[in-house]
Design an enzyme around this catalytic site. Structure first.
Site, PDB file in Angstrom:
ATOM      1  N   SER A  59      39.963  -0.419  16.350  1.00  0.00           N
ATOM      2  CA  SER A  59      40.887  -1.097  17.284  1.00  0.00           C
ATOM      3  C   SER A  59      41.871  -2.002  16.557  1.00  0.00           C
ATOM      4  O   SER A  59      41.656  -2.385  15.409  1.00  0.00           O
ATOM      5  CB  SER A  59      40.073  -1.929  18.280  1.00  0.00           C
ATOM      6  N   MET A  87      15.849   4.131 -19.256  1.00  0.00           N
ATOM      7  CA  MET A  87      15.027   3.293 -20.125  1.00  0.00           C
ATOM      8  C   MET A  87      13.949   4.078 -20.869  1.00  0.00           C
ATOM      9  O   MET A  87      13.340   3.569 -21.799  1.00  0.00           O
ATOM     10  CB  MET A  87      14.363   2.168 -19.307  1.00  0.00           C
ATOM     11  N   VAL A  88      13.704   5.301 -20.434  1.00  0.00           N
ATOM     12  CA  VAL A  88      12.651   6.110 -21.039  1.00  0.00           C
ATOM     13  C   VAL A  88      13.239   7.062 -22.088  1.00  0.00           C
ATOM     14  O   VAL A  88      12.552   7.522 -23.003  1.00  0.00           O
ATOM     15  CB  VAL A  88      11.948   6.928 -19.921  1.00  0.00           C
ATOM     16  N   SER A 107      15.261  12.661  -9.300  1.00  0.00           N
ATOM     17  CA  SER A 107      16.451  12.771  -8.453  1.00  0.00           C
ATOM     18  C   SER A 107      17.435  13.804  -9.017  1.00  0.00           C
ATOM     19  O   SER A 107      17.770  14.788  -8.358  1.00  0.00           O
ATOM     20  CB  SER A 107      17.101  11.389  -8.336  1.00  0.00           C
ATOM     21  N   GLY A 160      21.181  12.682  -6.784  1.00  0.00           N
ATOM     22  CA  GLY A 160      20.611  13.999  -7.039  1.00  0.00           C
ATOM     23  C   GLY A 160      20.399  14.870  -5.805  1.00  0.00           C
ATOM     24  O   GLY A 160      20.819  16.037  -5.789  1.00  0.00           O
ATOM     25  N   HIS A 174      24.404  10.416 -17.840  1.00  0.00           N
ATOM     26  CA  HIS A 174      24.912   9.043 -17.830  1.00  0.00           C
ATOM     27  C   HIS A 174      24.961   8.613 -19.291  1.00  0.00           C
ATOM     28  O   HIS A 174      24.078   8.971 -20.075  1.00  0.00           O
ATOM     29  CB  HIS A 174      23.955   8.172 -17.001  1.00  0.00           C
TER      30      HIS A 174
HETATM   31  N1  LIG Z   1      19.751   9.112  -9.470  1.00  0.00           N
HETATM   32  C1  LIG Z   1      20.972   9.611  -9.478  1.00  0.00           C
HETATM   33  O1  LIG Z   1      21.429  10.143  -8.492  1.00  0.00           O
HETATM   34  C2  LIG Z   1      21.840   9.594 -10.695  1.00  0.00           C
HETATM   35  C3  LIG Z   1      21.267   9.503 -11.928  1.00  0.00           C
HETATM   36  N2  LIG Z   1      22.023   9.683 -13.056  1.00  0.00           N
HETATM   37  C4  LIG Z   1      21.375   9.653 -14.348  1.00  0.00           C
HETATM   38  O2  LIG Z   1      20.451  10.735 -14.431  1.00  0.00           O
HETATM   39  C5  LIG Z   1      19.370  10.396 -15.295  1.00  0.00           C
HETATM   40  C6  LIG Z   1      18.054  10.584 -14.571  1.00  0.00           C
HETATM   41  O3  LIG Z   1      17.989   9.656 -13.516  1.00  0.00           O
HETATM   42  P1  LIG Z   1      17.187   9.937 -12.163  1.00  0.00           P
HETATM   43  O4  LIG Z   1      17.351  11.352 -11.763  1.00  0.00           O
HETATM   44  O5  LIG Z   1      17.591   8.830 -11.230  1.00  0.00           O
HETATM   45  O6  LIG Z   1      15.686   9.708 -12.650  1.00  0.00           O
HETATM   46  P2  LIG Z   1      14.368   9.658 -11.723  1.00  0.00           P
HETATM   47  O7  LIG Z   1      13.809   8.301 -11.887  1.00  0.00           O
HETATM   48  O8  LIG Z   1      14.607  10.165 -10.365  1.00  0.00           O
HETATM   49  O9  LIG Z   1      13.505  10.796 -12.421  1.00  0.00           O
HETATM   50  C7  LIG Z   1      12.577  10.528 -13.312  1.00  0.00           C
HETATM   51  C8  LIG Z   1      11.915  11.758 -13.871  1.00  0.00           C
HETATM   52  O10 LIG Z   1      11.435  11.346 -15.133  1.00  0.00           O
HETATM   53  C9  LIG Z   1      10.038  11.258 -15.084  1.00  0.00           C
HETATM   54  N3  LIG Z   1       9.605   9.985 -15.705  1.00  0.00           N
HETATM   55  C10 LIG Z   1       9.520   8.767 -15.142  1.00  0.00           C
HETATM   56  N4  LIG Z   1       9.027   7.862 -15.994  1.00  0.00           N
HETATM   57  C11 LIG Z   1       8.783   8.539 -17.125  1.00  0.00           C
HETATM   58  C12 LIG Z   1       8.245   8.183 -18.377  1.00  0.00           C
HETATM   59  N5  LIG Z   1       7.841   6.938 -18.639  1.00  0.00           N
HETATM   60  N6  LIG Z   1       8.171   9.146 -19.327  1.00  0.00           N
HETATM   61  C13 LIG Z   1       8.567  10.388 -19.088  1.00  0.00           C
HETATM   62  N7  LIG Z   1       9.057  10.796 -17.899  1.00  0.00           N
HETATM   63  C14 LIG Z   1       9.152   9.893 -16.940  1.00  0.00           C
HETATM   64  C15 LIG Z   1       9.639  11.284 -13.618  1.00  0.00           C
HETATM   65  O11 LIG Z   1       8.367  11.863 -13.488  1.00  0.00           O
HETATM   66  C16 LIG Z   1      10.710  12.172 -13.044  1.00  0.00           C
HETATM   67  O12 LIG Z   1      10.398  13.516 -13.286  1.00  0.00           O
HETATM   68  C17 LIG Z   1      19.649   8.963 -15.733  1.00  0.00           C
HETATM   69  O13 LIG Z   1      20.345   9.019 -16.949  1.00  0.00           O
HETATM   70  C18 LIG Z   1      20.555   8.425 -14.636  1.00  0.00           C
HETATM   71  O14 LIG Z   1      21.389   7.348 -15.053  1.00  0.00           O
HETATM   72  C19 LIG Z   1      23.351   9.982 -12.982  1.00  0.00           C
HETATM   73  C20 LIG Z   1      23.981  10.074 -11.765  1.00  0.00           C
HETATM   74  C21 LIG Z   1      23.284   9.784 -10.542  1.00  0.00           C
HETATM   75 MG   LIG Z   2      24.290   4.936 -12.439  1.00  0.00          MG
END
Ligand SMILES: NC(=O)C1=CN([C@@H]2O[C@H](COP(=O)(O)OP(=O)(O)OC[C@H]3O[C@@H](n4cnc5c(N)ncnc54)[C@H](O)[C@@H]3O)[C@@H](O)[C@H]2O)C=CC1
Ligand SMILES: [Mg+2]
Ligand SMILES: CC(=O)[C@](C)(O)C(=O)O
Ligand SMILES: [Mg+2]
EC number: 1.1.1.86
Length: 332
Positions: free
Chosen positions: A252, A84-85, A27, A134, A108
């Protein structure tokens, strides 16, 4: 009012000659990699394996690298894999290749605030936290705008951490809107609280419960969906653009009177008390502990929660209703 940093307060200079590794292409990862590249910065995409994200990144014109290769070649490492990763990626793929004066960057504060990652003193640690999902971070950027963000510095080894955080915020498009400074603690606790009681947990349960009450009382699910779920967007858009006062002006007199009375009856002091408990659970670290344990068990609550939502009546009805309402939505 907190100071708001905009484009004129930020320069790309502190990072324009640096190589940036974006770890993860989900994302936020995709949005960041594309926006930073479009802003003229040198971006490497680092991934664990040649899976789905790898293909998506290739389609976007990147040549992804394995995580450790991206890290070895980078000055700035941005963690955009799931919270978590991150500590495993840090321990296995980042820490062994860390050089003095590198930057560790987060979207974050979770891993730093709860000490799941404890970087050496010889690197900068800072955060740019977009206040939006994202895909919207990317969409607004492409259309010439940007999603606001918070920036925070945890470790300032170079003395330039804040300027670099603002530079990345600028390249992301966030300073086209505005950027406010925070701390890792404040961002982590407020972000978790907001998504739990309001943005993700609260609104979902509010809409679903209202839907269920109508359906259980014998009303048609389609009518219930329009009323309790679909129309929410228009109300929230009005609040987003014109505040509560603007939204109230658009509805309303009857809705205002009913809303003032029933709203406070349903979302009462008891609910507020529970929200405070949720906040306390976040501040004490209990939530983090519980989430880590849940994740290590394979996240059953997450898996079951998604299944339950997907199979729910409201979601089935929603698929039809969305087709109808999206047909009427003006293309912009
Ligand atoms: N989703 C959002 O819009 C927002 C997210 N954040 C922060 O951004 C960071 C990323 O979050 P998202 O973009 O939601 O993540 P996501 O879950 O969308 O992206 C995950 C990425 O990491 C890879 N991935 C998944 N599991 C994995 C593993 N076990 N080992 C290695 N790579 C792995 C996936 O292939 C993908 O490329 C986090 O710290 C989140 O809190 C901050 C603001 C908003
Ligand atoms: Mg959050
Ligand atoms: C989209 C966002 O800001 C959240 C809800 O905090 C998140 O995805 O973690
Ligand atoms: Mg958030």
């Amino acid at each position: 009012m907190a100071k708001v940093y905009t484009d004129k307060d930020a320069s790309l200079d502190p990072i324009k000659d640096k190589t940036i590794a974006v770890l993860g292409y989900g994302s936020q990862g995709r949005a960041w990699a594309l926006n930073l590249r479009d802003s003229g910065l040198k971006v490497l995409v680092g991934l664990e394996r040649e899976g789905n994200s790898w293909k998506v990144a290739e389609n976007d014109g990147f040549r992804p690298l394995y995580t450790e290769d991206a890290v070895k070649n980078a000055d700035i490492v941005i963690f955009l894999v799931p919270d978590m990763v991150q500590r495993y990626v840090y321990r296995e793929r980042v820490q062994p290749y860390l050089r003095d004066s590198m930057d560790l960057v987060f979207a974050h504060g979770f891993n730093i605030h709860y000490r799941l990652i404890e970087p050496p003193k010889t690197v900068d640690v800072y955060m740019i936290a977009p206040k939006g999902p994202g895909p919207i971070v990317r969409e607004y950027f492409v259309k010439g705008g940007g999603v606001p963000a918070l920036v925070a510095v945890h470790q300032n080894y170079s003395g330039k951490a804040f300027e670099k955080a603002l530079a990345i915020a600028k390249a992301l498009g966030a300073t086209r809107a505005g950027v406010i400074e925070t701390t890792f603690k404040e961002e982590t606790e407020t972000d978790l609280f907001g998504e739990q009681v309001d943005l993700v947990g609260g609104i979902t349960q509010l809409m679903r419960t209202a839907f269920q009450v109508l359906v259980e009382a014998g009303y048609q699910p389609e009518i219930a969906y329009y009323e309790t779920i679909n129309e929410m967007k228009m109300i929230v858009d009005l609040i987003y653009e014109k505040g509560f006062t603007g939204m109230l002006k658009a509805v309303s007199e009857t809705a205002k009177y009913g809303g003032f009375t029933a709203g406070k009856y349903v979302i009462n002091e008891d609910v507020k008390k529970r929200m405070k408990e949720v906040l306390e659970r976040i501040r004490s670290g209990k939530f983090a502990e519980e989430w880590i344990e849940e994740y290590n068990k394979g996240a059953p609550t997450l898996v079951n929660g998604l299944k339950e939502v997907e199979n729910s009546l409201e979601e089935q009805v929603g698929r039809q209703i969305r087709e109808i309402s999206l047909r009427g939505k003006p293309k912009s």
